[in-house]
Motif scaffolding. Structure first.
Motif, mmCIF file in Angstrom:
data_model
loop_
_atom_site.group_PDB
_atom_site.id
_atom_site.type_symbol
_atom_site.label_atom_id
_atom_site.label_comp_id
_atom_site.label_asym_id
_atom_site.label_seq_id
_atom_site.Cartn_x
_atom_site.Cartn_y
_atom_site.Cartn_z
ATOM 1 N N LEU A 161 -10.030 -3.037 -20.376
ATOM 2 C CA LEU A 161 -9.943 -4.199 -19.489
ATOM 3 C C LEU A 161 -9.945 -5.500 -20.285
ATOM 4 C CD1 LEU A 161 -12.367 -3.036 -16.653
ATOM 5 C CD2 LEU A 161 -9.885 -3.290 -16.488
ATOM 6 N N GLU A 162 -10.614 -5.492 -21.421
ATOM 7 C CA GLU A 162 -10.622 -6.678 -22.270
ATOM 8 C C GLU A 162 -9.247 -6.874 -22.910
ATOM 9 O OE1 GLU A 162 -13.743 -8.767 -25.401
ATOM 10 O OE2 GLU A 162 -13.820 -6.599 -25.067
ATOM 11 N N ARG A 163 -8.641 -5.790 -23.389
ATOM 12 C CA ARG A 163 -7.303 -5.889 -23.987
ATOM 13 C C ARG A 163 -6.277 -6.362 -22.968
ATOM 14 N NH1 ARG A 163 -8.477 -0.802 -25.827
ATOM 15 N NH2 ARG A 163 -6.918 0.111 -24.422
ATOM 16 N N LYS A 164 -6.439 -5.941 -21.720
ATOM 17 C CA LYS A 164 -5.485 -6.299 -20.668
ATOM 18 C C LYS A 164 -5.781 -7.655 -20.040
ATOM 19 C CE LYS A 164 -4.615 -1.428 -19.674
ATOM 20 N NZ LYS A 164 -4.751 -0.296 -18.726
ATOM 21 N N GLU A 165 -6.785 -8.346 -20.595
ATOM 22 C CA GLU A 165 -7.107 -9.728 -20.219
ATOM 23 C C GLU A 165 -7.603 -9.856 -18.787
ATOM 24 O OE1 GLU A 165 -4.388 -12.744 -21.504
ATOM 25 O OE2 GLU A 165 -3.686 -11.552 -23.198
ATOM 26 N N PHE A 166 -8.391 -8.874 -18.358
ATOM 27 C CA PHE A 166 -9.090 -8.989 -17.081
ATOM 28 C C PHE A 166 -10.506 -9.518 -17.286
ATOM 29 C CE2 PHE A 166 -5.723 -6.081 -15.913
ATOM 30 C CZ PHE A 166 -5.420 -6.449 -14.618
ATOM 31 N N ARG A 213 -6.931 4.248 -12.260
ATOM 32 C CA ARG A 213 -7.905 4.252 -11.162
ATOM 33 C C ARG A 213 -9.321 3.960 -11.666
ATOM 34 N NH1 ARG A 213 -9.226 9.157 -6.823
ATOM 35 N NH2 ARG A 213 -11.088 8.192 -5.962
ATOM 36 N N GLU A 214 -9.716 4.580 -12.792
ATOM 37 C CA GLU A 214 -11.067 4.357 -13.316
ATOM 38 C C GLU A 214 -11.275 2.905 -13.708
ATOM 39 O OE1 GLU A 214 -12.795 8.057 -15.675
ATOM 40 O OE2 GLU A 214 -10.734 7.614 -16.277
ATOM 41 N N GLU A 215 -10.238 2.292 -14.299
ATOM 42 C CA GLU A 215 -10.343 0.895 -14.718
ATOM 43 C C GLU A 215 -10.497 -0.016 -13.510
ATOM 44 O OE1 GLU A 215 -7.511 1.305 -18.712
ATOM 45 O OE2 GLU A 215 -6.719 0.442 -16.860
ATOM 46 N N LYS A 216 -9.698 0.243 -12.476
ATOM 47 C CA LYS A 216 -9.766 -0.612 -11.286
ATOM 48 C C LYS A 216 -11.114 -0.480 -10.589
ATOM 49 C CE LYS A 216 -7.555 -1.588 -6.867
ATOM 50 N NZ LYS A 216 -6.438 -1.322 -5.958
ATOM 51 N N ALA A 262 0.863 -1.177 0.000
ATOM 52 C CA ALA A 262 0.000 0.000 0.000
ATOM 53 C C ALA A 262 0.904 1.234 0.000
ATOM 54 C CB ALA A 262 -0.917 0.017 1.217
ATOM 55 N N PRO A 263 0.531 2.260 -0.734
ATOM 56 C CA PRO A 263 -0.684 2.380 -1.540
ATOM 57 C C PRO A 263 -0.661 1.592 -2.838
ATOM 58 C CG PRO A 263 0.647 4.343 -1.770
ATOM 59 C CD PRO A 263 1.310 3.515 -0.721
ATOM 60 N N VAL A 264 0.500 1.018 -3.204
ATOM 61 C CA VAL A 264 0.589 0.204 -4.420
ATOM 62 C C VAL A 264 1.051 -1.193 -4.034
ATOM 63 C CG1 VAL A 264 1.705 -0.086 -6.660
ATOM 64 C CG2 VAL A 264 1.096 2.206 -5.861
ATOM 65 N N ALA A 265 0.345 -2.205 -4.539
ATOM 66 C CA ALA A 265 0.696 -3.593 -4.241
ATOM 67 C C ALA A 265 1.664 -4.130 -5.284
ATOM 68 C CB ALA A 265 -0.564 -4.457 -4.212
ATOM 69 N N HIS A 266 2.544 -5.026 -4.824
ATOM 70 C CA HIS A 266 3.434 -5.772 -5.711
ATOM 71 C C HIS A 266 3.247 -7.244 -5.391
ATOM 72 C CE1 HIS A 266 5.338 -1.872 -4.678
ATOM 73 N NE2 HIS A 266 5.487 -1.786 -5.987
ATOM 74 N N ALA A 272 -1.856 -1.936 -11.093
ATOM 75 C CA ALA A 272 -1.234 -1.423 -12.312
ATOM 76 C C ALA A 272 -2.257 -0.767 -13.237
ATOM 77 C CB ALA A 272 -0.511 -2.551 -13.049
ATOM 78 N N LEU A 273 -3.538 -0.966 -12.955
ATOM 79 C CA LEU A 273 -4.593 -0.361 -13.764
ATOM 80 C C LEU A 273 -4.748 1.113 -13.440
ATOM 81 C CD1 LEU A 273 -7.365 -3.108 -13.428
ATOM 82 C CD2 LEU A 273 -5.980 -2.644 -15.464
#
Length: 692
Positions: A527-532, A489-492, A74-78, A486-487
């Motif tokens: 999100l489709e291109r990024k395979e989510f 904010r709007e995508e996540k 946090a604030p970014v996960a790895h 890694a997305l």
């Protein structure tokens, strides 16, 4: 969209790892020091610990007297936050040993916490939760100058570090002793955590054949070949390349195989992958001093060319790659010479026999590395050279042209394993005995065709004797959480809203649940291109395109990160959307409605955010009754009875309770539960008499 949902809070529930560092005996020493000296010591201590934490990808949460609380995740996960945290803790202790005026100890702990993604908004730091207090208490029990870690940190890093046993700790507030371990040293270098390669390669026969064909063509002198293996984390890229190495060494006894990888953090990482290849060929060790490394490099280059001036030029340009002259040059006027020399080195090496260069994790590579690899393929002489890169789909977002591979360059995408292939892999991973069929099916479903997830779930069951629907192993959670972070904010946030709707979802539902739908189609495409997510061919909702999560664990982690108050509001909105579906087809929406209203009620009650809990209860009861009616019509009587019983618990008026009691009693009579049915009918009669 509808303007009714509040702005998304910048808070989440996460698995994080905290590092608690405290000076030993400093309070007593401070009494004897001048205040200026105290401040100078603390300033140096704070600065160095912060630097080490940040170098490893962590963040300082707060300074508390002479203690420092760092957080990873946090604030970014790895995906490797526990490993980063332990490496940072060991580095802090190593630095402290160089100081005669400081002594410290460190505690590391991993667990669930509530995270403020905008800590400045709260004024209380980044993380909150019992796991932080536990880390502090683990630290207080650590020997001076050493590190102790909690159980979850140990589980997540035991393949990376050597650990010494330590007796369990009796900690305040803990009913049971808390097991701890002491990390002694790193077993592998950064980014090189061991992965199992002893299980058979399953479901990748076609992909292995394509890689073998590329190697054969390069070996026949048809020119340099470059294959990029692309897939989501855990899908089997590393395992596939390991199998290629086994086959290639058997096919070409004189083969040279060199490997390196890009790293997500650490100093001097830009050309580290290429540097690792040069070091491996020259036999340069990390422990070699500069003169030894220089001599080995000169000797290796001298074996490749008899031209003394050529050798001097090559050595001068290769030195930065092996850490002899700082960072490799990347300025445009110097980069051309460097690239030419590096290309020449690999060409000379391939001239001695087939050469394979493997560069892992290209999604973390900087632009200069990608530029060089492209140039290596395009400009090199026709030598027997195969370049294999591994990358996640994020690389194709950064460089769309990478997906347009043609000629000497090709792209190999790894798809999830089929359920049958996953079952075969699980059977191979279970060394002794076998899982019962139901347990195996559960693991197959949850793994979703991802070999690493299957491996970790098997490990979870084998070691902890826990069901496969228990909380995810931290290794898996870390991988998924890192991809989510890694997305944009709007995508996540859109992905989290979709997780509320379900494993499958529709744009109409998202417009109701989310805050802003102006860019909905654009975000879904991303999100489709990024395979989510992926589009489902045949939608079950008229005039709506249907989507599904590519992997159920993506939905699980995205959902688990949402605060409960936000879940309550989103489930209510999702239920309101479901109510707009065809009213004369209650069988297609009743269970969906009931699930959303029940969850909205549960989370609203838990967080005391329900302004109309009675209204939510009434709606949930109505939906449950519809679901019970549908189940009874399908002769699924046990399901119907469960739905009616739950609705009865939520019903408000005596009239509703009487009607639901009668429906439940009738269902119980049909199942043969006569005694229960008679008791229920007595209750219905009492309600009827009371109501006149």
């Amino acid at each position: 969209m509808n303007g009714r949902a509040e702005a998304t809070p910048r808070e989440e529930r996460r698995v994080v790892t905290v590092v608690f560092t405290d000076l030993v005996g400093f309070t007593e020493r401070s009494e004897e020091l001048d205040p200026e000296d105290v401040r100078a010591l603390l300033t140096a201590y704070y600065r160095q610990v912060r630097s080490i934490l940040e170098e490893h990808g962590g963040t300082v949460d707060k300074f508390i007297g002479d203690a420092v609380l760092g957080v990873f995740g946090a604030p970014v996960a790895h995906e490797d936050d526990p490993e980063r945290a332990v490496r940072a803790a060991l580095a802090v202790c190593e630095w402290a040993r160089t100081r005669d005026d400081l002594a410290l100890r460190v505690g590391v702990n991993t667990g669930r916490a509530f995270v403020a993604l905008d800590p400045s908004d709260t004024g209380i730091g980044i993380v909150a939760g019992d796991m932080v207090n536990t880390a502090a208490r683990i630290q207080s029990a650590a020997p001076t100058g050493r590190v102790l870690v909690g159980e979850e940190t140990y589980r997540a890093t035991r393949d990376v570090f050597d650990f010494a046993e330590h007796e369990a700790l009796e900690l305040k507030g803990k009913s049971e002793p808390v097991p701890v371990w002491e990390p002694v040293r790193a077993r592998v270098r950064i980014g090189e955590a061991r992965r199992r390669t002893d299980a058979p390669l399953v479901g990748r026969e076609r992909e292995l054949a394509l890689l073998q064909e590329a190697l054969e063509r390069a070996a026949r002198g048809e020119g340099v070949r470059f294959v990029t293996v692309v897939g989501v984390p855990g899908i089997g890229k590393t395992r596939l390349v390991a199998e290629l190495e086994r086959v290639a060494r058997a096919r070409f006894p004189g083969l040279t195989w060199l490997a390196g990888r890009s790293l997500p953090y650490g100093a001097g990482t830009s050309f580290r992958g290429l540097g690792a290849m040069v070091q491996a060929y020259a036999g340069i060790m990390e422990t070699d001093d500069a003169s030894e490394a220089d001599a080995k490099l000169a000797r290796a280059v001298g074996e490749l060319t008899e031209d003394a001036s050529d050798a001097r030029w090559l050595v001068s340009q290769l030195r930065p790659l092996v850490g002899l002259a700082g960072e490799a040059p990347v300025r445009e006027e110097r980069r051309a010479d460097a690239f030419a020399a590096w290309r020449r080195f690999f060409e000379l090496l391939a001239g001695r026999g087939p050469l394979v260069l493997v560069h892992d994790d290209l999604h973390w590579a900087d632009e200069s590395v990608l530029d060089f690899l492209e140039e290596l393929v395009q400009a090199s002489a026709p030598v027997p050279l195969l370049v294999v890169g591994t990358a996640r789909p994020e690389l194709l977002e950064r460089r769309p042209g990478w997906a347009e591979a043609a000629g000497a360059r090709s792209l190999l995408r790894l798809d999830p394993l089929s359920p049958e292939e996953t079952g075969e892999l699980i059977a191979a991973l279970v060394r002794e005995g076998a899982l019962d069929a139901a347990l195996e099916r559960a693991i197959v479903a949850r793994a979703g065709g991802n070999p690493l997830y299957a491996e970790e779930l098997v490990r979870l069951v084998a070691e902890g004797e826990r069901a496969p629907d228990a909380p995810l192993p931290l290794s898996v959670q870390g991988i998924v959480a890192a991809r989510l972070d890694a997305l944009a904010r709007e995508e996540k946030e859109l992905l989290q809203d979709a997780a509320v709707v379900g494993q499958v979802f529709w744009p109409g539902a998202l417009r109701r649940v989310s805050r802003d739908g102006a860019r909905l189609d654009e975000l879904l495409s991303a999100l489709e291109r990024k395979e989510f997510v992926h589009a489902v061919p045949d939608s079950t909702v008229a005039h709506e395109r249907e989507y599904a999560f590519r992997h159920p664990l993506i939905r699980e982690v995205a959902y688990e990160q949402m605060p409960r108050a936000r879940r309550a509001e989103k489930h209510r909105l999702a239920a309101e959307w479901a109510e707009t579906l065809s009213a004369d087809r209650t069988e297609s929406r009743a269970d969906l409605l009931a699930d959303h209203y029940l969850r909205a009620l549960e989370y609203a009650t838990a967080t005391a955010t329900a302004s109309d809990s009675a209204g939510l209860s009434a709606r949930a009861a109505r939906a449950l009754r519809e679901a019970g009616d549908h189940a009874r019509a399908l002769h699924s009587l046990d399901v119907a009875a469960a739905r009616y019983a739950r609705a009865l618990e939520l019903a408000g008026s005596d009239e509703e309770r009487a009607e639901l009691g009668l429906a439940l009693a009738e269902t119980q009579l049909r199942t043969g539960a006569l005694e229960q049915a008679h008791r229920r009918l007595d209750e219905v009669l009492e309600l009827a008499r009371a109501g006149g």
